[in-house]
Design a protein around this motif. Structure first.
Motif, PDB file in Angstrom:
ATOM      1  N   THR A  62      -0.230  -0.409   9.144  1.00  0.00           N
ATOM      2  CA  THR A  62      -1.108  -1.565   8.997  1.00  0.00           C
ATOM      3  C   THR A  62      -2.578  -1.142   9.100  1.00  0.00           C
ATOM      4  O   THR A  62      -3.411  -1.572   8.296  1.00  0.00           O
ATOM      5  N   LEU A  63      -2.884  -0.288  10.061  1.00  0.00           N
ATOM      6  CA  LEU A  63      -4.276   0.164  10.230  1.00  0.00           C
ATOM      7  C   LEU A  63      -4.745   0.945   8.998  1.00  0.00           C
ATOM      8  O   LEU A  63      -5.877   0.776   8.530  1.00  0.00           O
TER       9      LEU A  63
ATOM     10  N   PRO B 261       0.810  -1.226   0.000  1.00  0.00           N
ATOM     11  CA  PRO B 261       0.000   0.000   0.000  1.00  0.00           C
ATOM     12  C   PRO B 261       0.842   1.274   0.000  1.00  0.00           C
ATOM     13  O   PRO B 261       0.290   2.368  -0.092  1.00  0.00           O
ATOM     14  N   ILE B 262       2.149   1.138   0.025  1.00  0.00           N
ATOM     15  CA  ILE B 262       3.051   2.278   0.210  1.00  0.00           C
ATOM     16  C   ILE B 262       2.822   3.452  -0.753  1.00  0.00           C
ATOM     17  O   ILE B 262       2.941   4.608  -0.344  1.00  0.00           O
ATOM     18  N   PRO B 263       2.473   3.219  -2.047  1.00  0.00           N
ATOM     19  CA  PRO B 263       2.288   4.383  -2.932  1.00  0.00           C
ATOM     20  C   PRO B 263       0.982   5.128  -2.692  1.00  0.00           C
ATOM     21  O   PRO B 263       0.802   6.217  -3.237  1.00  0.00           O
ATOM     22  N   GLY B 264       0.071   4.548  -1.911  1.00  0.00           N
ATOM     23  CA  GLY B 264      -1.249   5.155  -1.763  1.00  0.00           C
ATOM     24  C   GLY B 264      -2.254   4.466  -2.675  1.00  0.00           C
ATOM     25  O   GLY B 264      -1.914   3.565  -3.447  1.00  0.00           O
ATOM     26  N   GLU B 265      -3.490   4.926  -2.601  1.00  0.00           N
ATOM     27  CA  GLU B 265      -4.602   4.190  -3.194  1.00  0.00           C
ATOM     28  C   GLU B 265      -4.549   4.052  -4.719  1.00  0.00           C
ATOM     29  O   GLU B 265      -5.203   3.171  -5.296  1.00  0.00           O
TER      30      GLU B 265
ATOM     31  N   GLU C 255      -7.926   0.312   6.154  1.00  0.00           N
ATOM     32  CA  GLU C 255      -8.880   1.338   5.705  1.00  0.00           C
ATOM     33  C   GLU C 255      -8.895   1.425   4.178  1.00  0.00           C
ATOM     34  O   GLU C 255      -9.945   1.578   3.558  1.00  0.00           O
ATOM     35  N   MET C 256      -7.722   1.319   3.577  1.00  0.00           N
ATOM     36  CA  MET C 256      -7.628   1.337   2.114  1.00  0.00           C
ATOM     37  C   MET C 256      -8.413   0.173   1.510  1.00  0.00           C
ATOM     38  O   MET C 256      -9.105   0.320   0.505  1.00  0.00           O
ATOM     39  N   ALA C 257      -8.277  -0.978   2.139  1.00  0.00           N
ATOM     40  CA  ALA C 257      -8.984  -2.167   1.653  1.00  0.00           C
ATOM     41  C   ALA C 257     -10.493  -1.964   1.768  1.00  0.00           C
ATOM     42  O   ALA C 257     -11.252  -2.306   0.849  1.00  0.00           O
TER      43      ALA C 257
ATOM     44  N   LEU D 175      -0.550  -6.031   1.318  1.00  0.00           N
ATOM     45  CA  LEU D 175       0.400  -6.465   2.341  1.00  0.00           C
ATOM     46  C   LEU D 175       0.260  -5.548   3.550  1.00  0.00           C
ATOM     47  O   LEU D 175       0.735  -4.410   3.542  1.00  0.00           O
ATOM     48  N   ALA D 176      -0.400  -6.058   4.568  1.00  0.00           N
ATOM     49  CA  ALA D 176      -0.651  -5.270   5.779  1.00  0.00           C
ATOM     50  C   ALA D 176       0.477  -5.430   6.797  1.00  0.00           C
ATOM     51  O   ALA D 176       0.754  -4.513   7.578  1.00  0.00           O
TER      52      ALA D 176
END
Ligand code: BMP
Length: 267
Positions: free
Chosen positions: A163-164, A124-128, A168-170, A148-149
């Motif tokens: 991780t949290l 998720p590092i680059p953002g949504e 939220e992204m998911a 990958l959380a």
């Protein structure tokens, strides 16, 4: 009730993502929550081990870019084996770039991952935008994504707020994101609104880790104590001396994972 105590088949009924539903159904039917990471580098070895392990696994995990003699025939054969044995294919690509780049990496290039892999994953590092890019390619093909959380390796930065925020992204992308690679079931609101699958690598019965930072836990720790759904085992299975031992080990992990699941749901 919490998804923690529901059976895979109960969860299959209320999951409206086609890929997650199919996965939960075949886990229930085959009595397995074992995924094997076939991290070997020769095409013929992957095919041989995949055919051997087909009956024991729900998900075949690949690292396609470590294969020395890759060609499209390999993935065609894996697709046939997936049909024959009823398992899903998960290319562990760990996408980590901006949406526009990952779109190309997922759809094209040498590997054409989207054309054969049911499931893939992303950091998720680059953002949504990474989800949006992958979704443009994957959704029309009924593919699904894991975020990958958390990671199994020593010193991982994927923890705490990171991780949290991943969860939220998911939650904002449940049409495509079916769950996580992680070590703990972090989000379970118990109200049946969204069932995420937790697939957990770093599983081993014999050793605690390797010399490069990998850390192993047992199937019982992963499924019962941490509430995850699928154990991912690599060297613990394919690192055996011959085919007979590979099968034996797969059955050992399958049984350990399944017994842990039965304990968790109280059966
Ligand atoms: P092994 O069981 O041999 O340690 O292999 C673990 C597999 O899971 C590898 O394919 C690795 O890339 C993957 N993996 C991991 O070990 N930890 C993570 O946090 C995420 C992974 O994808």
């Amino acid at each position: 009730p919490s998804f923690l105590t529901q059976t895979y088949s109960e969860r299959a009924k209320v999951n409206d993502n086609a890929c997650a539903k199919k996965l939960l159904e075949l886990m229930d039917k085959k009595k397995t929550n074992l995924s094997v990471a076939i991290d070997v580098t020769k095409k013929d070895d992957i095919i041989r081990i995949a055919d051997l392990l087909g009956p024991y696994i729900c998900v075949l995990k690949t690292h396609i870019d470590i294969v020395e003699d890759f060609d499209m025939e390999l993935v065609e054969t894996l697709k046939q084996l997936a049909q024959k044995h009823e398992f899903l294919i998960f290319e562990d690509r760990k996408f980590a770039d901006i949406g526009n780049t990952v779109k190309h990496q997922y759809e094209g290039g040498v590997y054409k991952i989207a054309s054969w892999s049911d499931i893939t994953n992303a950091h998720p590092i680059p953002g949504e935008g990474i989800i949006k890019g992958l979704k443009e390619v994957g959704l029309p093909l009924n593919r699904a994504l894991l975020l990958l959380a958390e990671m199994s390796s020593k010193g991982t930065l994927a923890k705490g707020q990171y991780t949290l925020d991943t969860i939220e992204m998911a939650k904002r992308n449940t049409d495509f994101v079916i769950g996580f690679i992680g070590q703990n079931r972090i989000y379970d609101n118990g109200d049946n609104s969204q069932d995420f699958l937790y697939l957990t690598p770093g599983v081993g019965l014999e050793t605690k880790g390797d010399s490069l930072g990998q850390q192993y836990r047992t199937p019982h720790q992963v499924i019962v104590e941490s509430g995850c759904d699928i154990i991912i085992v690599g060297r613990g299975v394919y690192g055996a001396k011959d085919d007979a031992e590979i099968k034996e080990r797969a059955e050992k992990y399958r049984k350990a994972g399944w017994d842990a699941y039965l304990e968790r749901i109280g059966q």
